[in-house]
Scaffold this active site. Structure first.
Site, PDB file in Angstrom:
ATOM      1  N   ALA A 161       1.829   5.750   4.362  1.00  0.00           N
ATOM      2  CA  ALA A 161       0.768   6.244   5.260  1.00  0.00           C
ATOM      3  C   ALA A 161      -0.584   5.579   5.025  1.00  0.00           C
ATOM      4  O   ALA A 161      -1.617   6.045   5.511  1.00  0.00           O
ATOM      5  CB  ALA A 161       0.618   7.767   5.185  1.00  0.00           C
ATOM      6  N   SER A 162      -0.584   4.444   4.311  1.00  0.00           N
ATOM      7  CA  SER A 162      -1.847   3.733   4.086  1.00  0.00           C
ATOM      8  C   SER A 162      -2.256   2.909   5.300  1.00  0.00           C
ATOM      9  O   SER A 162      -3.385   2.411   5.368  1.00  0.00           O
ATOM     10  CB  SER A 162      -1.734   2.819   2.867  1.00  0.00           C
ATOM     11  OG  SER A 162      -0.781   1.799   3.112  1.00  0.00           O
ATOM     12  N   GLY A 163      -1.346   2.724   6.235  1.00  0.00           N
ATOM     13  CA  GLY A 163      -1.674   1.956   7.434  1.00  0.00           C
ATOM     14  C   GLY A 163      -1.078   0.548   7.453  1.00  0.00           C
ATOM     15  O   GLY A 163      -1.378  -0.237   8.359  1.00  0.00           O
ATOM     16  N   LYS A 164      -0.214   0.250   6.483  1.00  0.00           N
ATOM     17  CA  LYS A 164       0.438  -1.071   6.423  1.00  0.00           C
ATOM     18  C   LYS A 164       1.145  -1.433   7.734  1.00  0.00           C
ATOM     19  O   LYS A 164       0.927  -2.495   8.290  1.00  0.00           O
ATOM     20  CB  LYS A 164       1.552  -1.091   5.368  1.00  0.00           C
ATOM     21  CG  LYS A 164       1.159  -0.941   3.957  1.00  0.00           C
ATOM     22  CD  LYS A 164       2.384  -0.938   3.050  1.00  0.00           C
ATOM     23  CE  LYS A 164       3.461   0.075   3.384  1.00  0.00           C
ATOM     24  NZ  LYS A 164       3.045   1.485   3.249  1.00  0.00           N
ATOM     25  N   SER A 177       6.076  -1.761  -1.620  1.00  0.00           N
ATOM     26  CA  SER A 177       6.154  -2.763  -2.707  1.00  0.00           C
ATOM     27  C   SER A 177       5.189  -2.402  -3.839  1.00  0.00           C
ATOM     28  O   SER A 177       4.210  -3.102  -4.082  1.00  0.00           O
ATOM     29  CB  SER A 177       5.901  -4.178  -2.175  1.00  0.00           C
ATOM     30  OG  SER A 177       4.799  -4.268  -1.307  1.00  0.00           O
ATOM     31  N   GLY A 186       0.840  -1.206   0.000  1.00  0.00           N
ATOM     32  CA  GLY A 186       0.000   0.000   0.000  1.00  0.00           C
ATOM     33  C   GLY A 186       0.867   1.244   0.000  1.00  0.00           C
ATOM     34  O   GLY A 186       2.085   1.169   0.228  1.00  0.00           O
ATOM     35  N   LEU A 187       0.237   2.357  -0.256  1.00  0.00           N
ATOM     36  CA  LEU A 187       0.934   3.640  -0.288  1.00  0.00           C
ATOM     37  C   LEU A 187       1.568   3.958   1.059  1.00  0.00           C
ATOM     38  O   LEU A 187       1.176   3.405   2.086  1.00  0.00           O
ATOM     39  CB  LEU A 187      -0.066   4.751  -0.629  1.00  0.00           C
ATOM     40  CG  LEU A 187      -0.680   4.735  -2.033  1.00  0.00           C
ATOM     41  CD1 LEU A 187      -1.850   5.730  -2.107  1.00  0.00           C
ATOM     42  CD2 LEU A 187       0.372   5.086  -3.086  1.00  0.00           C
TER      43      LEU A 187
END
Lengths: 206, 206
Positions: free
Chosen positions: A35-38, A106, A32-33
């Site tokens: 700051a997407s919360g990954k 990724s 994920g981007l």
């Protein structure tokens, strides 16, 4: 010579290892981007598994970029090599029966597919989790001010701004992090793991 | 929202992880000439630990040279990078509470000392095991005919023949593989691990 030392020539097979340790490894691959919360999801998932006594280990920027991959930069080749090494290490962990959790942007589909293939060839499950939030949301969050810098041209090749993010087409799990809580996201992953038989239902409360 | 999902921001500390999983990781680093018995000892040790229900994982040529380090050759720089990556991965395994076992010639003292330092900085035990047999013995064993080829000049920079092997000065464990059996060698390592408190005495018969 002690009769209690048991060994045979050659390596322990994957199934023999799983039987001896009564657990199975796999890789949970967050993408994920920025700051997407990954990382938040990966951290919460790891903790939930550890509290249930299930060995899991998270590979993320903190323990990889300053260690194994400290000799890599951010150009295209180094990005691919970064993900390749992470894939190989995650596979080793999963092979050892640990639940490996990776949390890296990724951004390239091909790199993630290579990681998946590597696992499939070794008979190890690979679970892709898309931590998905719209660009406008992550730009709003921007905890480290990276999007701001990228838009000002101070950071080059920043995913989502000046470098592509190729969203997963068929992730095993899709979490809209702007719509569900961290707890709900973790629950969705745990439910998937139990449903697939990767972890025993009685090991963890759902 | 489920109250049974427990997590806090940030990473799980090493001691917290060890407490939750009731086990401690460390790295057991075998070093020695080709055909010195490193791999045999490492394999037997891994199996002994697994049969006692203790999670351990062996890094060796088979799973590293064809995976993580498949883009490395055998020149001096690549040899050092090979050992560096192995050190980093072993440290990650040990950090996850797995007993990591490495079985590589690792001929340079400096490379092994770097591996040791990496572990020490992370508060993770590092146990160097010297699989020691005289050159004339390993040349006699020569299961793959490598010494023969090296002496004929068909293999360049072969450790012990045309490249140096720097023996450990103070390894934690020194095993003369031409004098003791595999079982005795494994017992010596297990005894050390128990004596140091790295594994519980009641977990494994000695």
């Amino acid at each position: 010579m002690a009769s209690n030392i048991t060994w045979h020539a050659g390596s322990v097979s994957l199934t023999e290892r799983q039987d001896l340790l009564k657990q199975k490894g796999l890789t949970i691959w967050f993408t994920g981007l920025s700051a997407s919360g990954k990382s938040t999801l990966a951290t919460a998932l790891e903790q939930t598994l550890l509290h249930a006594g299930i060995i899991s280990y998270r590979l993320d920027g903190d323990n990889i970029r300053f260690g194994l991959n400290k000799n890599l930069g951010f150009g295209p080749d180094d990005r691919t090599e970064n993900i390749r090494r992470i894939s190989e290490v995650a596979k080793l962990f999963a092979d050892s029966t640990v639940i490996a959790i990776t949390a890296f942007i990724s951004p390239y589909r091909q790199d993630r597919d290579t990681a998946r293939q590597l696992h499939q060839e070794a008979g190890i499950p690979f679970v892709e989790v898309f931590a998905d939030a719209p660009l406008e949301v992550v730009e709003q969050r921007d905890p480290k001010g990276l999007y701001k810098k990228a838009k000002a041209g101070e950071i080059k090749e920043f995913t989502g701004i000046s470098a592509p993010y190729e969203a997963p087409e068929k992730p095993e799990i899709h979490i809209r992090t702007d719509q569900v809580s961290v707890e709900e996201g973790v629950k969705a992953v745990i439910k998937y793991l139990v449903d697939q038989g990767y972890i025993a239902a009685d090991k963890i409360k759902q």
